[in-house]
Design an enzyme around this catalytic site. Structure first.
Site, PDB file in Angstrom:
ATOM      1  CB  SER A  11      -1.307  -0.344   1.619  1.00 44.57           C
ATOM      2  OG  SER A  11      -1.586  -1.146   1.391  1.00 44.57           O
ATOM      3  N   GLY A  12       2.017   0.847  -0.597  1.00 42.25           N
ATOM      4  CA  GLY A  12       2.296   2.461  -0.857  1.00 42.25           C
ATOM      5  C   GLY A  12       2.034   3.099  -1.489  1.00 42.25           C
ATOM      6  CG  ASN A  96      11.673  -6.234  -3.966  1.00 39.98           C
ATOM      7  OD1 ASN A  96      12.436  -5.701  -2.635  1.00 39.98           O
ATOM      8  ND2 ASN A  96      11.683  -5.022  -4.653  1.00 39.98           N
ATOM      9  CG  HIS A 176      10.399  -3.489 -16.704  1.00 39.33           C
ATOM     10  ND1 HIS A 176      10.011  -2.822 -17.029  1.00 39.33           N
ATOM     11  CD2 HIS A 176      10.517  -2.966 -14.920  1.00 39.33           C
ATOM     12  CE1 HIS A 176       9.779  -1.435 -16.368  1.00 39.33           C
ATOM     13  NE2 HIS A 176      10.003  -1.731 -15.352  1.00 39.33           N
TER      14      HIS A 176
HETATM   15  P1  A3D Z   1       6.824   2.111  -1.572  1.00 42.69           P
HETATM   16  O1  A3D Z   1       6.128   3.230  -2.295  1.00 42.69           O
HETATM   17  O2  A3D Z   1       7.719   1.510  -1.270  1.00 42.69           O
HETATM   18  O3  A3D Z   1       5.349   0.716  -1.954  1.00 42.69           O
HETATM   19  C1  A3D Z   1       6.128  -0.626  -1.116  1.00 42.69           C
HETATM   20  C2  A3D Z   1       5.101  -1.236  -0.069  1.00 42.69           C
HETATM   21  O4  A3D Z   1       5.340  -2.356   0.134  1.00 42.69           O
HETATM   22  C3  A3D Z   1       5.210  -0.493   1.074  1.00 42.69           C
HETATM   23  O5  A3D Z   1       4.356   0.613   1.620  1.00 42.69           O
HETATM   24  C4  A3D Z   1       6.291  -1.067   2.034  1.00 42.69           C
HETATM   25  O6  A3D Z   1       5.644  -1.291   4.045  1.00 42.69           O
HETATM   26  C5  A3D Z   1       5.618  -2.701   1.146  1.00 42.69           C
HETATM   27  N1  A3D Z   1       6.231  -3.677   1.899  1.00 42.69           N
HETATM   28  C6  A3D Z   1       7.688  -4.130   2.014  1.00 42.69           C
HETATM   29  N2  A3D Z   1       7.524  -5.254   2.357  1.00 42.69           N
HETATM   30  C7  A3D Z   1       5.955  -6.435   2.443  1.00 42.69           C
HETATM   31  C8  A3D Z   1       5.842  -7.422   3.008  1.00 42.69           C
HETATM   32  N3  A3D Z   1       6.888  -8.172   3.376  1.00 42.69           N
HETATM   33  N4  A3D Z   1       4.429  -7.466   2.672  1.00 42.69           N
HETATM   34  C9  A3D Z   1       3.512  -6.873   2.493  1.00 42.69           C
HETATM   35  N5  A3D Z   1       3.936  -5.045   2.412  1.00 42.69           N
HETATM   36  C10 A3D Z   1       5.324  -5.095   2.209  1.00 42.69           C
HETATM   37  O7  A3D Z   1       7.062   1.466  -3.598  1.00 42.69           O
HETATM   38  P2  A3D Z   1       5.980   1.564  -4.476  1.00 42.69           P
HETATM   39  O8  A3D Z   1       4.452   1.518  -4.569  1.00 42.69           O
HETATM   40  O9  A3D Z   1       6.730   2.678  -5.318  1.00 42.69           O
HETATM   41  O10 A3D Z   1       6.844   0.714  -5.468  1.00 42.69           O
HETATM   42  C11 A3D Z   1       6.392  -0.709  -5.483  1.00 42.69           C
HETATM   43  C12 A3D Z   1       7.273  -1.705  -5.828  1.00 42.69           C
HETATM   44  O11 A3D Z   1       6.603  -1.906  -7.667  1.00 42.69           O
HETATM   45  C13 A3D Z   1       8.808  -1.657  -5.897  1.00 42.69           C
HETATM   46  O12 A3D Z   1       9.445  -3.064  -6.043  1.00 42.69           O
HETATM   47  C14 A3D Z   1       9.695  -1.231  -7.956  1.00 42.69           C
HETATM   48  O13 A3D Z   1      10.501  -1.612  -7.769  1.00 42.69           O
HETATM   49  C15 A3D Z   1       8.126  -1.683  -8.486  1.00 42.69           C
HETATM   50  N6  A3D Z   1       7.629  -1.184  -9.387  1.00 42.69           N
HETATM   51  C16 A3D Z   1       7.769  -1.647 -10.741  1.00 42.69           C
HETATM   52  C17 A3D Z   1       7.771  -1.100 -11.964  1.00 42.69           C
HETATM   53  C18 A3D Z   1       7.593  -2.070 -13.266  1.00 42.69           C
HETATM   54  O14 A3D Z   1       7.028  -0.806 -13.939  1.00 42.69           O
HETATM   55  C19 A3D Z   1       7.439  -3.004 -13.129  1.00 42.69           C
HETATM   56  C20 A3D Z   1       7.624   0.644 -12.012  1.00 42.69           C
HETATM   57  C21 A3D Z   1       7.511   0.953 -11.104  1.00 42.69           C
HETATM   58  C22 A3D Z   1       8.110   0.174  -9.262  1.00 42.69           C
END
Ligand code: A3D
Length: 320
Positions: A11-12, A96, A176
């Protein structure tokens, strides 16, 4: 008819944007999950309080126990850590892959019939781990990357040609990462392939090469600007398009990280290819004829994904 249930694991930044978009599009009731207790509850309530203004009906809730995802129709996974400047997507693998193992177990227990869309990086390896650990059929577990990468490509092309983004289709293959393969000959403006537009004097090969490179570096461009995390608006939009295709059985042709079992000469690997997404999940993998340059790029990309999957296997074996 009961509403669909959409579970957001993580939920980030992306998770919050997903909840808002799913609400605005009335895709169903939304449940948010995160290990940071309070965050999913707080974001869900905040978005629910926007619903009277925006005029959508959706139940929004959150929690930190996997039971909240019970019987979800769609699960979108963003749990884990994002990149900071100077980090590659691959630097995230240690943390991850462990997170994907936990999430996979949660899905197996509570929502084995869901359609699962993974966003966590490094994407192609993380979706492989998620499928293994959840035990769901490979056609029901897919990675979001191609829709975002091709959206970036489309946006840059629309700017270059000064035409609507809606009239541009773009095609991106492979993993990707830095080795992704944006395909110039399969990308068009209203059906006119990019090489023809070069001949028509709309752009030059040199400009196209720059746009292709900017597409490959699209994630890093945002990371370097934000400094504290990675892109989240466009990644959320892309995943919502995939969820919509599944829930409405639209049979959209979308590039996704799909499980290959011999297609493109690749076995037991998730990598970006064109797919058809409908009520059956990934219903078809579209196998196009690659030319020599595309094939070389695609094979190189598969090799780098394979190496990451091997690291995940080694990490898992160490834990066992
Ligand atoms: P962020 O805002 O940090 O949100 C991640 C959330 O995951 C946080 O709220 C954490 O508390 C939660 N978290 C961490 N560990 C756990 C766990 N064990 N169980 C449940 N929740 C957990 O990150 P974001 O929302 O900006 O990005 C999330 C992911 O997407 C990252 O790995 C990025 O690298 C990835 N991402 C991928 C793309 C693609 O195009 C594939 C693009 C942008 C980001």
């Amino acid at each position: 008819m009961a509403r669909n249930k959409i579970a957001l694991v993580g939920s980030g930044n992306i998770g919050g944007t997903l909840a808002l978009l799913a609400g605005l599009k009335e895709l169903g009731d939304i449940v948010m999950f995160d290990i940071a207790d309070g965050v999913p509850q707080g974001k869900a309530l905040d978005i629910a309080e926007a619903s009277p203004v925006e005029g959508f009906d959706a139940k929004m809730s959150g929690g930190s126990d996997y039971s909240v995802i019970k019987d979800a129709d769609v699960i979108i996974v963003t749990a884990g850590v994002p990149r900071k400047p100077g980090m590659s997507r691959d630097d995230l693998i240690g943390i991850n892959s462990g997170v994907m193992a936990q999430v996979g177990e949660g899905i197996k227990k509570y929502a084995p019939n869901a359609f699962v869309i993974c966003i966590t990086n490094p994407l192609d390896a993380m979706v492989w781990v998620l499928q293994q650990k959840s035990g769901l059929p490979a056609n029901k577990v897919v990675g979001m990357a191609g829709v975002l990468d091709s959206a970036r490509f489309r946006y840059f092309l629309a700017e270059e040609f000064n035409v609507s983004v809606e009239d541009i289709t773009a095609f991106v293959l492979g993993g990707h990462g830095d080795t992704m393969v944006p395909s110039v000959r399969y990308s068009t403006v209203a059906g006119i392939p990019l090489p023809d537009l070069v001949k028509m004097g709309w752009t030059t090969q040199e400009r196209l090469d720059q746009i292709v490179q900017r597409t490959r570096d699209g994630g890093a461009e945002i990371v370097n600007l934000l400094k504290t995390g990675s892109a989240f608006y466009a990644p959320a939009s892309a995943a919502i398009q995939m969820a919509d295709a599944y829930l409405k059985d639209k049979k959209r042709v979308l590039p996704c990280a799909a499980y290959l079992d011999g297609q493109y000469g690749v076995k037991d690997l998730y990598v970006g290819v064109p797919t058809v997404i409908g009520a059956g999940g990934v219903e078809r993998i579209v196998e196009i004829q690659l030319d020599a340059t595309e094939k070389a790029g695609f094979d190189k990309s598969c090799d780098s994904v394979r190496q990451l999957v091997q690291i995940c296997k080694d990490l898992d074996a160490k834990k066992a």
